[in-house]
Design an enzyme around this catalytic site. Structure first.
Site, PDB file in Angstrom:
ATOM      1  N   GLY A   1       3.364  10.351   0.104  1.00  0.00           N
ATOM      2  CA  GLY A   1       3.254  10.088   0.848  1.00  0.00           C
ATOM      3  C   GLY A   1       1.552  10.408   1.593  1.00  0.00           C
ATOM      4  O   GLY A   1       1.442  11.290   0.863  1.00  0.00           O
TER       5      GLY A   1
ATOM      6  N   ASN B   1      -8.433   4.783   1.470  1.00  0.00           N
ATOM      7  CA  ASN B   1      -7.192   4.199   0.453  1.00  0.00           C
ATOM      8  C   ASN B   1      -8.143   3.700  -0.096  1.00  0.00           C
ATOM      9  O   ASN B   1      -9.260   2.999   0.248  1.00  0.00           O
ATOM     10  CB  ASN B   1      -6.850   3.105   1.007  1.00  0.00           C
ATOM     11  N   ILE B   2      -8.053   3.598  -1.682  1.00  0.00           N
ATOM     12  CA  ILE B   2      -8.736   3.067  -2.717  1.00  0.00           C
ATOM     13  C   ILE B   2      -8.834   1.372  -2.790  1.00  0.00           C
ATOM     14  O   ILE B   2      -9.896   1.195  -3.431  1.00  0.00           O
ATOM     15  CB  ILE B   2      -8.485   3.363  -4.349  1.00  0.00           C
TER      16      ILE B   2
ATOM     17  N   LYS C   1      -2.367   0.399  -8.387  1.00  0.00           N
ATOM     18  CA  LYS C   1      -2.773  -0.858  -8.366  1.00  0.00           C
ATOM     19  C   LYS C   1      -5.033  -0.355  -8.190  1.00  0.00           C
ATOM     20  O   LYS C   1      -5.973  -1.390  -8.632  1.00  0.00           O
ATOM     21  CB  LYS C   1      -2.890  -0.850  -6.493  1.00  0.00           C
TER      22      LYS C   1
ATOM     23  N   LYS D   1      -4.094  -5.805   0.372  1.00  0.00           N
ATOM     24  CA  LYS D   1      -3.083  -5.717   0.410  1.00  0.00           C
ATOM     25  C   LYS D   1      -1.707  -6.770  -0.757  1.00  0.00           C
ATOM     26  O   LYS D   1      -0.710  -6.068  -0.992  1.00  0.00           O
ATOM     27  CB  LYS D   1      -2.450  -5.614   1.399  1.00  0.00           C
TER      28      LYS D   1
ATOM     29  N   GLY E   1      -2.688   6.590  -4.930  1.00  0.00           N
ATOM     30  CA  GLY E   1      -0.911   7.766  -5.344  1.00  0.00           C
ATOM     31  C   GLY E   1      -0.450   6.033  -5.992  1.00  0.00           C
ATOM     32  O   GLY E   1       1.032   6.209  -6.057  1.00  0.00           O
TER      33      GLY E   1
END
Length: 508
Positions: free
Chosen positions: A222, A251-252, A127, A396, A115
């Protein structure tokens, strides 16, 4: 602060005024309901049902937000989890794998949380479409991993992407390139909820559109939204009908979150015969992870406690590496049948995260969110598995990107593994300054990615560029002061060096 909200908060703080408090609360709920109904009338007919589901979901969340008395947990009730509730990965791996691993794999669905946008790294769009290694994006690597599994074991493990309204269109466009891969790819969208004005607590949006003035009026609530959205999409029932039993959710942007056959086998063939409905992969905290959510025992159940829920007086204790030794990687293995049962009973309980934001025009809003791991307490027979750090490799920032692009890792069938040439298994600490924040700036500053096999710590600040074939070893600190520029020459070997001032190598 508006008079209305002042009255509400005043009432909430007076013990004897619970009746008045209830009246104010009901009035506010009624106002929000009217606003949401107005918004719903603007939905085009083909979007009406979908929008109604979203707004109903938001109303339930808003109702809970008004009922709950703040984010804190009762600190006195928090206990360390019992020994057997968090198993070491080594113990699970030691059981080995059964001969019929293919039939076990065929019970699995891989779900990636997709997302998020690449804005924090200066990129437009999802992302997952940022290139991270040899031109491969996060999504490319994910598809390669699952295709490799399906080819190796002759299985049919599907990939499901949970998109948000921010990423859905761009992601779907790119999916065509995987048509010939041996992976079935499905998508569904998480909900779209209205941001609310911090003062009035009323929705900022006036209609359902999310373009123009309304761009900032909506948000994806979320990843805790996965349970309702997955259920509402119909995919949950489809997979159950196909005989699938577990989802592996991650999480990708966590490049360490690959399908682990030992964990899957533990789920499908538990040693005590009693299946887990929910497994959370945790790993040992380092000083860099002090803010990560931790698993605790709370009122007899495993419970994820996030830093936002901790009373201020106990935040330092929460961050302590000695008391709370592990944190949640957000790699989760969840029973499909359990999700269906709990969703239909409306029994998935996740704490509300209140996330304050300031819109471009200066308006203060809040968005109400939930986290997928917080639901652990709603499932039966939950388990934590303490996995190696290698299963937590999130990207990140560009500092993380430098690590995964370097020779510290080798790439095989979409999976990154620490190079055997690295003598110690820890990952170096890398801090790149603000000149490197955006991916395009970062790429411009490295002619090639340095050799980092023997690096412990790298700090770079200011206007710094790296020539080809630079080698970094030990602790390297490079600081260009304001107005200065440092060019690290091609072939340079920096070992335990501090470079500062102005070092510009000029051709002549």
């Amino acid at each position: 602060m508006s008079r209305f909200v002042q009255d509400l908060s005043k009432a909430m703080s007076q013990d004897g005024a619970s009746q008045f408090q209830e009246v104010i609360r009901q009035e506010l709920e009624l106002s929000v309901k009217k606003e949401l109904e107005k918004i719903l009338t603007t939905a085009p007919s083909h979007e009406f049902e979908h929008t109604k589901k979203d707004l109903d979901g938001f109303r339930k969340l808003f109702h809970r937000f008004l009922q709950e008395k703040g984010p804190s947990v009762d600190w006195g009730k928090i206990q360390r989890p019992p020994e057997d509730s968090i198993q070491p990965y080594e113990k699970i791996k030691a059981r080995g794998l059964p001969d019929n691993i293919s039939s076990v794999l065929n019970k699995l669905v891989v779900v990636k949380l997709n997302g998020g946008l690449g804005t924090s790294m200066g990129c437009k769009g999802p992302k997952s479409l940022i290139g991270v290694r040899n031109e491969n994006t996060f999504l490319d690597l994910t598809v390669q991993q699952i295709e490799h599994l399906n080819k190796t074991y002759n299985t049919d493990v599907p990939l499901v992407l949970m998109n948000s309204f921010n990423t859905d269109e761009d992601t779907k466009k790119i999916l065509q390139k995987y048509n010939h891969c041996r992976v079935k790819i499905y998508t569904f969208n998480q909900s779209r909820y209205p941001r609310i004005n911090k003062e009035s607590l009323l929705p900022v949006a006036k209609d359902v559109s999310y373009s123009g003035e309304n761009t900032e009026a909506w948000y994806p609530p979320g990843h805790g939204d996965i349970y309702a959205s997955f259920y509402n999409s119909g995919l949950l029932d489809t997979f159950i009908a196909e005989g699938k039993e577990y989802i592996f959710v991650s999480n990708i942007d966590n490049l360490g979150a690959t399908v682990d056959l030992y964990i899957l086998n533990h789920l499908m063939n538990p040693p005590n015969g009693k299946r887990c409905e929910f497994v959370m992969e945790v790993t040992n905290k380092t000083r860099a992870d002090v803010k990560g959510g931790t698993l605790t025992q709370y009122e007899g159940k495993l419970r994820l406690v996030e830093i936002a829920q901790v009373p201020k007086a106990h935040v330092d204790e929460f961050k302590s590496v000695s008391k709370f030794k592990i944190f949640n990687t957000n790699n989760l293995w969840i029973s499909l049948a359990a999700v269906k049962r709990l969703q239909e009973q409306n029994a998935i309980d996740m704490e509300i995260i209140v996330n304050p934001k300031t819109l471009d025009g200066g308006l203060n809003v809040i968005q109400l969110e939930t986290a997928v791991g917080a639901a652990i307490k709603s499932f039966e027979n939950s388990l934590g598995i303490n996995v190696p750090r290698s299963r937590f490799l999130p990207v990140k920032t560009t500092s993380d990107l430098l690590l995964v692009m370097s020779n510290l890792y080798s790439l095989n069938a979409g999976s990154l593994t620490m190079s055997e040439k690295r003598e110690f298994p820890t990952v170096p600490l890398v801090k790149l300054g603000s000149s490197f924040t955006k991916v395009q700036d970062y790429l411009r500053r490295f002619e090639s990615i340095p050799d980092m096999l023997e690096l412990d710590h790298l700090t770079v600040s200011g206007d710094v560029t790296f020539g080809k074939n630079v080698s970094l070893k030990g602790t390297v600190i490079i600081i260009a002061n304001h107005g200065d520029r440092i060019d690290i020459p091609p072939g340079a070997v920096l070992e335990n060096k501090i470079v500062s001032g102005n070092l510009r190598i000029l051709d002549h």
